[in-house]
Design a protein around this motif. Structure first.
Motif, PDB file in Angstrom:
ATOM      1  N   LYS A 258       0.644  -1.395  -0.001  1.00  0.00           N
ATOM      2  CA  LYS A 258       0.485   0.125   0.128  1.00  0.00           C
ATOM      3  C   LYS A 258       1.127   0.942   0.326  1.00  0.00           C
ATOM      4  O   LYS A 258       0.343   1.901  -0.780  1.00  0.00           O
TER       5      LYS A 258
ATOM      6  N   LEU B 246       2.067   2.388  -3.054  1.00  0.00           N
ATOM      7  CA  LEU B 246       1.250   2.549  -4.151  1.00  0.00           C
ATOM      8  C   LEU B 246       0.544   4.090  -4.154  1.00  0.00           C
ATOM      9  O   LEU B 246       0.772   4.266  -4.889  1.00  0.00           O
ATOM     10  N   GLU B 247       0.517   3.820  -2.659  1.00  0.00           N
ATOM     11  CA  GLU B 247       0.074   5.862  -2.369  1.00  0.00           C
ATOM     12  C   GLU B 247       1.284   6.684  -2.622  1.00  0.00           C
ATOM     13  O   GLU B 247       0.471   7.412  -2.373  1.00  0.00           O
TER      14      GLU B 247
ATOM     15  N   TYR C  59       1.936   5.205  -9.699  1.00  0.00           N
ATOM     16  CA  TYR C  59       1.845   4.367 -10.197  1.00  0.00           C
ATOM     17  C   TYR C  59       2.585   4.956 -11.369  1.00  0.00           C
ATOM     18  O   TYR C  59       3.067   3.410 -12.032  1.00  0.00           O
TER      19      TYR C  59
ATOM     20  N   ARG D 232      -2.101  -2.231  -9.128  1.00  0.00           N
ATOM     21  CA  ARG D 232      -2.899  -1.685  -8.076  1.00  0.00           C
ATOM     22  C   ARG D 232      -4.485  -2.370  -7.563  1.00  0.00           C
ATOM     23  O   ARG D 232      -4.142  -2.023  -6.013  1.00  0.00           O
ATOM     24  N   ASP D 233      -4.935  -3.148  -8.327  1.00  0.00           N
ATOM     25  CA  ASP D 233      -6.257  -3.588  -7.868  1.00  0.00           C
ATOM     26  C   ASP D 233      -6.288  -4.960  -7.033  1.00  0.00           C
ATOM     27  O   ASP D 233      -6.247  -5.020  -5.741  1.00  0.00           O
TER      28      ASP D 233
ATOM     29  N   ARG E   6      -4.640  -2.968  -3.819  1.00  0.00           N
ATOM     30  CA  ARG E   6      -6.051  -2.804  -2.398  1.00  0.00           C
ATOM     31  C   ARG E   6      -7.497  -3.857  -3.080  1.00  0.00           C
ATOM     32  O   ARG E   6      -7.806  -3.655  -1.163  1.00  0.00           O
TER      33      ARG E   6
END
Length: 140
Positions: free
Chosen positions: A108, A111-112, A116, A129-130, A133
């Motif tokens: 995470k 990602l954050e 991306y 990302r999917d 998440r």
């Protein structure tokens, strides 16, 4: 070191440093983005392990060799096994939820905080990302 920790640095020029540490030692890998996307394999394997249990093996390319990391659920513990840099076997254990959460937290973060576009540029593969998440949703 007693506390289970996972550190995954932001990728740089096709290299991704992964460090997993806890009671029993540490596993340090500097993975290459070629010839395969080992980071995607790591994320999807950890998610599948959390959802279904069992064991998963992830192969990461450390030029010129490959390293295999085994992830297993044993007696409600996450067991991580691989060889360290001198070839000696390392076995790390954590509570299953605690260990999986630590991996999800680092995914995470990438990602954050890295994002991306930066990840894709530096790793030459898209950030899953999917998958991240869906995995993180178990711990929110």
């Amino acid at each position: 070191m007693n506390r289970f920790q996972v550190n995954i640095d932001a990728p740089k020029a096709g290299w991704l440093r992964i460090r997993i540490a806890g009671r029993g030692g540490e596993i340090c890998i500097t993975a290459s983005d070629v010839p395969a996307d080992g980071f995607y394999d790591l994320v999807s394997s950890m998610r599948a392990l959390y959802e279904f249990g069992g064991s998963k093996v992830v192969r990461l390319h450390e030029e010129p060799d490959w390293i295999e990391i085994s992830f297993s659920k044993v007696d409600n513990k996450l067991v991580v096994e691989a060889a360290n840099s001198d070839g000696a076997p390392v076995r790390l254990e954590a509570g299953f939820d605690t260990g999986c959460r630590e991996f999800a937290r680092r995914f995470k973060f990438l990602l954050e905080e890295v994002g991306y576009a930066v990840f894709a540029k530096e790793w030459q593969h898209r950030l899953p990302r999917d998958e991240i998440r869906k995995f993180w949703a178990y711990f929110e």
